[in-house]
Design an enzyme around this catalytic site. Sequence first.
Site, PDB file in Angstrom:
ATOM      1  N   TYR A 147       0.823  -1.213   0.000  1.00 30.29           N
ATOM      2  CA  TYR A 147       0.000   0.000   0.000  1.00 30.29           C
ATOM      3  C   TYR A 147       0.859   1.267   0.000  1.00 30.29           C
ATOM      4  CZ  TYR A 147      -3.920  -3.089   1.187  1.00 30.29           C
ATOM      5  OH  TYR A 147      -4.848  -4.091   1.170  1.00 30.29           O
ATOM      6  N   LYS A 165       3.978 -15.578   1.658  1.00 29.02           N
ATOM      7  CA  LYS A 165       3.922 -16.247   0.352  1.00 29.02           C
ATOM      8  C   LYS A 165       5.383 -16.462  -0.055  1.00 29.02           C
ATOM      9  CE  LYS A 165       1.459 -17.629  -3.211  1.00 29.02           C
ATOM     10  NZ  LYS A 165       0.678 -18.868  -3.150  1.00 29.02           N
ATOM     11  N   ASP A 197     -10.634  -9.514   7.690  1.00 32.06           N
ATOM     12  CA  ASP A 197     -12.074  -9.458   7.380  1.00 32.06           C
ATOM     13  C   ASP A 197     -12.674 -10.862   7.327  1.00 32.06           C
ATOM     14  OD1 ASP A 197     -12.100  -6.737   7.268  1.00 32.06           O
ATOM     15  OD2 ASP A 197     -13.094  -6.619   5.315  1.00 32.06           O
TER      16      ASP A 197
END
Length: 357
Positions: free
Chosen positions: A141, A191, A251
């Site tokens: 981000y 990852k 979430d």
Amino acid sequence: MKATIAVLAGDGVGKEIVPEAVKILEAVGERFHHHFEFVSGDVGGQAIDSVGEPLPRATLELAKRSDAVLLGAVGGPNWEGLEYRLRPERALLGLREQLGLFANLRPAKLYPMLADASTLKREVVEGIDLLVVRELTGGIYFGKPKGIEKIPGGERGINTEVYTTDEITRIAKVAFEAARKRRRRVTSVDKANVLESSELWRRVVIQVHKDYPDTELSHMYVDNCAMQLIRYPRQFDVLVTSNLFGDILSDEAAMLTGSIGMLPSASLGSHTGLYEPIHGSAPDIAGQSIANPIATIASAAMMLAYSFHLEKEAEAVEQAIVKSLEDGYRTKDISSPGTTLVGTKAMGDAILKNLLN
Ligand code: NAD
């Protein structure tokens, strides 16, 4: 102990739920002999209306000099047309940035009596008690280069996933410290089979773990973690992960427990922590005194544990919440046949009564 708490109720249901959490903190002060000073400030749409900006300087200064911030929610239809820098939600980004809040903690715990509120089967969700620790100020981000550029025949969109040793070290420490207050198991999600930034992430987390031999560390690829969260969520205690993966997984984890009105969060940095429910200002129910105050009260409990190291007091608040649910009290979002439907204030009162008993 003495502490100053900045109280930023904000918009919509924020104005209804925050007073309930303040009421509980005041009672904790009385019962356990602590002195909490509450100082209110304007934030979000309500601050735009009164002083013309979502995060007034006075509010920022108040937050910075306080020991913790209790926030309700910001935003609503009145301010949706404003230009981006003036939107209520900018206040959240400003607070995160200015307070250096690099760690976002979101517990997802299933209260057994609410198991049927989940979209998953009771036998899958029963016993869930996990904490997602998300890195909040780094990663894709914020990484550079970023942007959209023209190339022959079209355009190219670019974002960069970037993490430094220091950024990974400090978030890993938060996760291990949090695990020490819980069941002492950390799962680091990455990852690393594909991304170099994840390879570094894993290496640094392993290094930091050497200082926490009393905790257990395991690693999981993010795709597997997304699957395991809905397959067998009870396996998790603390999950620590990057900004992007954490955004998505937190979430997903929140939804396991069914109701958005139940879930608290903490954002931690160097000094002042910020505590808020994960939900927004709920304009559809604002002003009706029916919002569930439990997420905000549970956020206040996190404040006691994480900012003030008052674990016993935090546990007392948690127990008062559980007892009130056991007594059958429910706000509309979590009500079911055979329970007692109450409004925001009455739910706060029930928790208060159980705290003082
Ligand atoms: P929301 O979380 O406000 O509401 C989603 C749904 O959940 C609504 O049906 C609402 O009634 C319900 N709900 C939320 N909190 C509840 C509670 N305590 N008790 C009972 N029901 C509850 O999300 P939204 O509708 O997408 O957003 C509304 C506004 O809030 C927008 O302006 C958005 O930008 C803002 N927002 C703010 C924050 C924040 O302040 N941290 C977070 C998310 C959204």
